[in-house]
Scaffold this active site. Structure first.
Site, mmCIF file in Angstrom:
data_model
loop_
_atom_site.group_PDB
_atom_site.id
_atom_site.type_symbol
_atom_site.label_atom_id
_atom_site.label_comp_id
_atom_site.label_asym_id
_atom_site.label_seq_id
_atom_site.Cartn_x
_atom_site.Cartn_y
_atom_site.Cartn_z
ATOM 1 C CB CYS A 137 -0.931 -0.015 1.210
ATOM 2 S SG CYS A 137 -2.136 1.337 1.182
ATOM 3 C CD GLU B 117 -27.244 2.897 1.177
ATOM 4 O OE1 GLU B 117 -28.254 2.734 1.888
ATOM 5 O OE2 GLU B 117 -27.273 2.829 -0.071
ATOM 6 C CB THR C 102 -29.242 -2.060 8.014
ATOM 7 O OG1 THR C 102 -28.698 -1.132 8.968
ATOM 8 C CG2 THR C 102 -30.062 -1.300 6.985
ATOM 9 C CB THR D 147 -28.026 1.951 11.251
ATOM 10 O OG1 THR D 147 -29.015 1.728 10.242
ATOM 11 C CG2 THR D 147 -28.719 2.350 12.543
ATOM 12 C CE1 TYR D 148 -25.617 8.349 8.893
ATOM 13 C CE2 TYR D 148 -24.827 6.367 7.797
ATOM 14 C CZ TYR D 148 -24.569 7.553 8.455
ATOM 15 O OH TYR D 148 -23.266 7.942 8.687
ATOM 16 C CG ASN D 149 -32.798 3.277 11.094
ATOM 17 O OD1 ASN D 149 -32.560 4.182 11.885
ATOM 18 N ND2 ASN D 149 -32.720 2.000 11.432
ATOM 19 C CB THR D 150 -31.434 4.580 4.299
ATOM 20 O OG1 THR D 150 -30.014 4.708 4.435
ATOM 21 C CG2 THR D 150 -32.114 5.748 4.982
#
Length: 492
Positions: free
Chosen positions: A121, A463, A398, A386-389
């Site tokens: 790297c 995401e 999720t 989480t963004y619950n999407t």
């Protein structure tokens, strides 16, 4: 294995198509237009990351407070898509690099270089070469491992094992490092070193998995940059990494309508939740499902197995530039599947027997104060973030998906959770996603944009960055569990 010189920013392993080999024989550096490498990521449109940064002033504050370089580097820009996590990440990294600790500052950056070199790297190597010199490091050490003190050389074995096969680490490796002598390591020093090694192995996974670009050189003004070939083939770079190669787009990356793909995943999550409520699998059944998933992971192709496709345009050429190889011993040593075909192998690491929460955390905190709290906060943050999407869907739980991602990484490293139904992994993680996970986690230098694009095509880039954060932290925790268990056994 071929070896050749390269520019200071050269990275290492990459696939070579036949045409490009001819070009590379003449010059390891390829002139490409600057727009192809514009922005912090080669995988994510620049405007998406820039928009996130301009909206969130919190990121700038965090950089001023915790960045060791004092500027908004490309890793930070991409991570700033998740500012809550970024704060935990920067605080823990700043602590291990700059705050009071067992190791001198130059040692910390040299260990980061050694860790990053295991995955070739160059991005991280270059960053820490600069920091090593700024903190008073001896320039001669940058000529290679033969120029460093013996006690640093002695870290090579544990660096190699942690990076590629952490399950092989035993208390004997620990005893060898801490035995009495002028080159021995104290246990606090060793724990500090292990945390740094695990951190930078995992961060290399994030760098490659997110397509992090080299930092822009402000001295370049002509719109072109001499960049070294990274983990992409030259024709990938010239075509924005869109490989026109049938061998990469066959059954492994099946073309499915992305909308129906998303709906199918949502339906599977719903069905699994209902089944979970209706009946609970026995411990015997859970164990059987883990063994099945562990064996099935053998057949998940990863970046390096593209070489084995018949009549492929790619050849089994791996070039490690001298800039990277000077920091590596035994460059041929790499990941091997924990459960190898047809072999009775090592016993599974039962997570309940040695957990981060009950064992690793307290040991780290005892020998290297406060880092345990910072790491624990970071692990919890990424696991619960989480963004619950999901893509265009809102109000989605999720948790199930996040746990499947985290536990699949641990499964590939031979770690089993007794209370987890590994049947969910097969239900939730499609094959192209498994390919991506295995490559990013085990062979990160082979990750390509094609692999990144191939899974969850309806999902937002933020995401997918969240996925990379989960993979990074799952990998770091797996490495720490094996190393800390060995240290605990040495102490008992």
């Amino acid at each position: 294995m071929n070896r050749g010189g390269g520019s200071p920013s050269a990275a290492a392993n990459y696939l070579l198509c036949t045409n490009c080999r001819k070009v590379l024989r003449k010059d390891k550096r390829i002139r490409v237009s600057q727009p192809l490498t514009r922005g912090p990521s080669a995988f994510i449109p620049e405007k998406e990351v820039v928009q996130a940064n301009t909206v969130d002033e919190r990121t700038n504050f965090l950089v001023e407070e915790y960045s060791t370089s004092g500027r908004l580097d490309n890793i930070t820009q991409v991570m700033s898509l998740h500012t809550q996590y970024l704060e935990s990440f920067l605080r823990s990294q700043f602590y291990m690099l700059r705050m009071d600790g067992p190791l001198p500052l130059p040692y910390r950056h040299y260990i980061a270089i050694m860790a990053a070199a295991r995955h070739q790297c160059s991005y991280l190597i270059n960053m820490h070469v600069d920091e090593f010199l700024k903190t008073g490091g001896i320039a001669e050490w940058l000529n290679g491992l033969e120029y460093v003190p013996q006690r640093l050389k002695n870290l090579n074995e544990i660096n190699k094992l942690l990076a590629h096969r952490p399950w092989l680490i035993t208390k004997e490796h620990i005893q060898k490092l801490v035995k009495t002598g002028e080159n021995n390591w104290s246990l606090p020093e060793l724990v500090h070193a292990v945390v740094l090694l695990a951190h930078y192995h995992a961060l290399a996974s994030f760098v490659f998995g997110s397509g992090i670009n080299p930092e822009r050189d402000p001295e370049i003004s002509n719109g072109f940059r001499l960049i070294s070939v990274n983990n992409f083939c030259v024709c990938d770079l010239a075509n924005d990494n869109n490989i026109e190669n049938a061998s990469l787009s066959g059954s492994n990356f099946g073309i499915v309508d992305s909308l129906s793909e998303l709906e199918a995943l949502m339906e599977r999550m719903k069905r699994l939740q209902e089944e979970r409520e209706d009946e609970e699998a026995s411990q015997e059944e859970m164990s059987t499902r883990f063994e099945k998933e562990k064996k099935e992971s053998l057949f998940v192709v990863s970046g390096d197995t593209f070489h084995s496709f018949p009549h492929s345009d790619f050849e089994d050429d791996m070039i490690i530039t001298s800039d990277v190889s000077r920091y590596i011993e035994d460059p041929g040593f790499g990941y091997e599947d924990f459960a190898r075909r047809g072999e009775e192998h090592l016993p599974t690491f039962r997570a309940q027997d040695y957990t981060w929460e009950n064992h690793g955390f307290s040991l780290v905190n005892r020998l290297y104060s406060d880092i345990g709290h910072l790491l624990d906060e970071k692990f919890r943050m990424v696991y619960n973030l989480t963004y619950n999407t999901m893509a265009t869907h809102e109000d989605v739980d999720t948790t199930m998906l996040r746990r499947a991602l985290f536990n699949y990484v641990h499964c590939m490293f031979g770690i089993r959770y007794d209370d987890y139904d590994y049947g969910e992994v097969n239900q939730l993680l499609e094959r192209s996603l498994k390919v991506y996970i295995k490559t990013v986690t085990c062979y990160p230098e082979r990750t390509t944009k094609r692999m990144y694009d191939s899974y969850w095509r309806q999902f937002k880039h933020s995401e997918k960055v969240h996925v990379n954060l989960l993979l990074m932290e799952a990998r770091m925790q797996a490495e720490l569990l094996y190393a800390l268990r060995a240290i605990t056994r040495h102490l008992t």
